[in-house]
Design an enzyme around this catalytic site. Structure first.
Site, PDB file in Angstrom:
ATOM      1  CE  LYS A  54      -2.421  -2.801  -0.434  1.00 35.80           C
ATOM      2  NZ  LYS A  54      -2.428  -4.260  -0.350  1.00 35.80           N
ATOM      3  CB  ALA A 118       8.222 -23.647  16.174  1.00 34.44           C
ATOM      4  N   GLY A 190       0.376 -13.348 -13.646  1.00 30.40           N
ATOM      5  CA  GLY A 190      -0.673 -13.562 -12.642  1.00 30.40           C
ATOM      6  C   GLY A 190      -1.421 -12.272 -12.370  1.00 30.40           C
ATOM      7  CG  HIS A 453     -24.087  16.336   1.138  1.00 29.51           C
ATOM      8  ND1 HIS A 453     -24.109  15.640  -0.046  1.00 29.51           N
ATOM      9  CD2 HIS A 453     -23.977  17.663   0.799  1.00 29.51           C
ATOM     10  CE1 HIS A 453     -24.035  16.486  -1.061  1.00 29.51           C
ATOM     11  NE2 HIS A 453     -23.949  17.718  -0.575  1.00 29.51           N
TER      12      HIS A 453
HETATM   13  P1  FAD Z   1       2.188 -14.532   7.845  1.00 28.23           P
HETATM   14  O1  FAD Z   1       1.929 -13.084   7.780  1.00 28.23           O
HETATM   15  O2  FAD Z   1       2.740 -15.200   6.629  1.00 28.23           O
HETATM   16  O3  FAD Z   1       3.164 -14.761   9.063  1.00 28.23           O
HETATM   17  C1  FAD Z   1       3.658 -16.029   9.374  1.00 28.23           C
HETATM   18  C2  FAD Z   1       4.888 -15.884  10.229  1.00 28.23           C
HETATM   19  O4  FAD Z   1       5.260 -17.165  10.716  1.00 28.23           O
HETATM   20  C3  FAD Z   1       6.080 -15.352   9.458  1.00 28.23           C
HETATM   21  O5  FAD Z   1       6.614 -14.241  10.133  1.00 28.23           O
HETATM   22  C4  FAD Z   1       7.055 -16.530   9.421  1.00 28.23           C
HETATM   23  O6  FAD Z   1       8.413 -16.125   9.477  1.00 28.23           O
HETATM   24  C5  FAD Z   1       6.669 -17.296  10.680  1.00 28.23           C
HETATM   25  N1  FAD Z   1       6.972 -18.727  10.652  1.00 28.23           N
HETATM   26  C6  FAD Z   1       6.656 -19.623   9.672  1.00 28.23           C
HETATM   27  N2  FAD Z   1       7.045 -20.868  10.025  1.00 28.23           N
HETATM   28  C7  FAD Z   1       7.617 -20.756  11.239  1.00 28.23           C
HETATM   29  C8  FAD Z   1       8.220 -21.694  12.126  1.00 28.23           C
HETATM   30  N3  FAD Z   1       8.273 -22.988  11.830  1.00 28.23           N
HETATM   31  N4  FAD Z   1       8.733 -21.239  13.283  1.00 28.23           N
HETATM   32  C9  FAD Z   1       8.678 -19.911  13.608  1.00 28.23           C
HETATM   33  N5  FAD Z   1       8.126 -18.991  12.806  1.00 28.23           N
HETATM   34  C10 FAD Z   1       7.587 -19.409  11.649  1.00 28.23           C
HETATM   35  N6  FAD Z   1      -4.011  -9.243   3.068  1.00 28.23           N
HETATM   36  C11 FAD Z   1      -4.935  -8.304   3.348  1.00 28.23           C
HETATM   37  O7  FAD Z   1      -5.837  -8.558   4.145  1.00 28.23           O
HETATM   38  N7  FAD Z   1      -4.898  -7.060   2.750  1.00 28.23           N
HETATM   39  C12 FAD Z   1      -3.937  -6.726   1.859  1.00 28.23           C
HETATM   40  O8  FAD Z   1      -3.930  -5.614   1.343  1.00 28.23           O
HETATM   41  C13 FAD Z   1      -2.944  -7.696   1.548  1.00 28.23           C
HETATM   42  N8  FAD Z   1      -1.944  -7.390   0.678  1.00 28.23           N
HETATM   43  C14 FAD Z   1      -0.988  -8.331   0.422  1.00 28.23           C
HETATM   44  C15 FAD Z   1       0.032  -7.986  -0.461  1.00 28.23           C
HETATM   45  C16 FAD Z   1       1.025  -8.907  -0.752  1.00 28.23           C
HETATM   46  C17 FAD Z   1       2.124  -8.517  -1.703  1.00 28.23           C
HETATM   47  C18 FAD Z   1       1.005 -10.194  -0.126  1.00 28.23           C
HETATM   48  C19 FAD Z   1       2.082 -11.200  -0.416  1.00 28.23           C
HETATM   49  C20 FAD Z   1       0.001 -10.534   0.757  1.00 28.23           C
HETATM   50  C21 FAD Z   1      -1.000  -9.607   1.039  1.00 28.23           C
HETATM   51  N9  FAD Z   1      -2.047  -9.902   1.927  1.00 28.23           N
HETATM   52  C22 FAD Z   1      -3.013  -8.968   2.189  1.00 28.23           C
HETATM   53  C23 FAD Z   1      -2.157 -11.230   2.588  1.00 28.23           C
HETATM   54  C24 FAD Z   1      -1.630 -11.166   4.017  1.00 28.23           C
HETATM   55  O9  FAD Z   1      -0.311 -10.696   4.014  1.00 28.23           O
HETATM   56  C25 FAD Z   1      -1.695 -12.559   4.641  1.00 28.23           C
HETATM   57  O10 FAD Z   1      -2.999 -13.066   4.536  1.00 28.23           O
HETATM   58  C26 FAD Z   1      -1.295 -12.497   6.105  1.00 28.23           C
HETATM   59  O11 FAD Z   1       0.020 -12.015   6.257  1.00 28.23           O
HETATM   60  C27 FAD Z   1      -1.401 -13.895   6.729  1.00 28.23           C
HETATM   61  O12 FAD Z   1      -1.076 -13.817   8.084  1.00 28.23           O
HETATM   62  P2  FAD Z   1      -0.505 -15.083   8.868  1.00 28.23           P
HETATM   63  O13 FAD Z   1      -0.363 -14.637  10.274  1.00 28.23           O
HETATM   64  O14 FAD Z   1      -1.317 -16.257   8.562  1.00 28.23           O
HETATM   65  O15 FAD Z   1       0.913 -15.379   8.230  1.00 28.23           O
END
Ligand code: FAD
Length: 474
Positions: A54, A118, A190, A453
């Site tokens: 953003k 983990a 994509g 408005h």
């Molecule tokens: P993540 O944000 O992926 O976080 C997971 C974390 O777990 C990471 O920090 C990783 O390092 C850690 N991790 C993984 N495995 C392990 C392990 N074994 N041990 C310790 N740590 C670990 N969503 C929106 O709602 N609005 C948007 O505008 C939007 N824009 C986006 C733009 C882009 C370019 C991208 C790629 C995604 C976007 N998203 C958006 C999607 C959003 O980023 C994800 O849905 C969100 O980050 C998911 O959250 P999460 O907590 O599931 O995982």
């Protein structure tokens, strides 16, 4: 064998799912340990997703505004961009600020944060393996933790396609956000929301962009009349959109990448500065040691859970991109609160009917609930009411009068089942329609709510007036 530490509630991953679960669990009285392998908190969303994308989109808008100033009688010097400064602003003033905010919040809630990766040993035990310089765990055995409850929020990673290994000038969305320069030629493979948002941002900053999309339309899933408005705007920016096309291969030298694709039975090649592949993401569930637990995955690697996020292992929960529902940060936030509540014995449940989906294109698109055809497929008799931003004074004075608001409601009692907004401020406006869908409101509830408005919110009320048969500004 390393010492075993006993913990109450452990969370894997500090993205929107994990850090919000940690805060909520702590608020509900649990002792929380959060394990994150990266050296920053906030996950994909804050570091390489929602937030930096953003910021780049905003930089593109600012540049466009400067270029378009003469429309409003304003004379400016020809606008130029120092992209290194743009990137610095994005990182330091936006990303670093937000991620350090998460750090502060976790500290405030007394969450114990451990850096490491983990890996589960069983349904009640995991190891944290060191990923950086660590004082407190052995590099061989890591740190062993036994937990009462575990919430997994390990997120997702970009999918690679054959012929496009992420390397050099072929980048994933993270690389696309962190380009060292504005590409003169930029190929985006994509045309989903990530690809289209960044295509628009770089086009606004001066790139010539080509989107190669496999299906017959970009932004599949959004209604056709919404997509056609965004397509028109992309084309106006000079973006070439090639649909029903297959990206075949890429080759690169020091200065460029050549992308070969097939469309209409013919092969063609585009030479570009960078090629970004955004064809979807895969949940991070392969390397967690889930095979040593009762946790089950579906064929796409998504963890199977009940509506509180509980897996087949009753003390292990899964939330965010690894769990069901749309892969969006606000869905992860919600699932986080539900799972933390479930652990605390609260009667929480996930319900995805009111989850909005937003695409930060020009203009923005946002949807919630059912589309007209989804409602029909469910056998529900629906009607729709649509009000164009062209009839809204605020949109006209912003010079952003493209787009519309559409309400989708039941024919009999006019209950709002869904809403669609394409136009200025759609990302914020959709919240009102989410409330309406979530609260099972009807069009009268909206029509009788006085909207200020002149604002962009009025088209929602105007659409409700149309649904009741009393349109005003149309
Ligand atoms: P993540 O944000 O992926 O976080 C997971 C974390 O777990 C990471 O920090 C990783 O390092 C850690 N991790 C993984 N495995 C392990 C392990 N074994 N041990 C310790 N740590 C670990 N969503 C929106 O709602 N609005 C948007 O505008 C939007 N824009 C986006 C733009 C882009 C370019 C991208 C790629 C995604 C976007 N998203 C958006 C999607 C959003 O980023 C994800 O849905 C969100 O980050 C998911 O959250 P999460 O907590 O599931 O995982």
């Amino acid at each position: 064998m390393a010492d075993v530490e006993k913990k109450e509630t452990v969370i894997i991953g500090a993205g929107p799912g994990g850090y919000v679960a940690a805060i909520r669990a702590s608020e509900l009285g649990q002792k929380v340990t959060l394990i994150e392998k990266s050296d920053t908190l906030g996950g994909v969303c804050l570091n390489v997703g929602c937030v930096p994308s953003k910021a780049l989109i905003q930089a593109g808008h600012r540049f466009q505004d400067a270029n378009d100033a003469s429309t409003y009688g304003i004379t400016t010097q020809p606008a130029t961009i120092d992209f290194k400064k743009t990137q610095e602003w994005k990182q330091k003033k936006v990303v670093d600020r937000m991620t350090s905010g998460v750090k502060m919040l976790l500290k405030k809630h007394k969450v114990d944060v451990i850096q490491g990766e983990a890996v589960l040993d069983s349904d009640t035990q995991l190891r944290v393996m060191p990923v950086g310089p660590q004082q407190f765990m052995s590099a061989d055995t890591g740190l062993t933790i036994q937990f009462d409850n575990l919430i997994i929020a390990s997120g997702s990673h970009p999918i690679e396609i054959p012929g496009f290994k992420f390397d050099g000038r072929v980048v994933d969305s993270t690389g696309g956000l962190n380009l060292p320069e504005i590409p003169k030629e930029f190929v985006v493979i994509g045309g989903g929301y990530v690809g289209t948002e960044l295509a628009g941002a770089y086009a606004n900053m001066g790139s010539h962009v080509t989107i190669i999309e496999g299906t017959p339309s970009i932004l599949a899933g959004f209604s056709k009349d919404m997509v056609s408005i965004v397509e028109k705007s992309l084309k106006k920016k000079g973006v070439d959109i090639i649909t029903s096309a297959t990206a075949k291969s890429s080759s690169q030298d020091a200065d460029s990448v050549s992308v070969t694709y097939e469309a209409d039975g013919k092969e063609a090649t585009i030479k570009a500065d960078y090629c970004m592949v955004t064809v979807g993401r895969r949940p991070n569930t392969d390397d967690l040691g889930l095979e040593y637990t009762k946790v089950k995955l579906d064929d796409h690697g998504i963890v199977q859970t009940d509506d509180q996020g509980r897996t087949d292992s009753p003390h292990i929960f899964a939330i965010g991109d690894i769990a069901s529902g749309p892969a969006l940060a606000h869905k992860a936030f919600f699932q986080a609160k539900v799972a933390a509540g479930a652990i605390a014995g609260k009667n929480t449940a996930n319900d995805y009917v009111g989850v909005p989906g937003v695409c930060f294109t020009d203009p923005e698109m946002a949807v919630v609930g059912l589309t007209q055809s989804q409602a029909k497929d469910k056998g529900i008799e629906v009607a729709t009411a649509k009000f164009p931003f062209a009839g809204n004074a605020r949109a006209v004075s912003l010079d952003e009068a493209e787009g519309f608001v559409r309400l989708i409601y039941t024919k009999d009692d006019k209950t709002i089942l869904g809403g669609e907004v394409v136009g200025p401020g759609a990302s914020d406006l959709i919240a009102e329609l989410s409330l309406a869908v979530n609260g099972r409101m009807n069009v009268e509830d909206i029509a009788l709510t006085i909207h200020p408005h002149p604002t962009l919110s009025e088209p929602i009320q105007e659409a409700a007036d149309i649904a009741l048969g009393f349109p005003t500004h149309i």
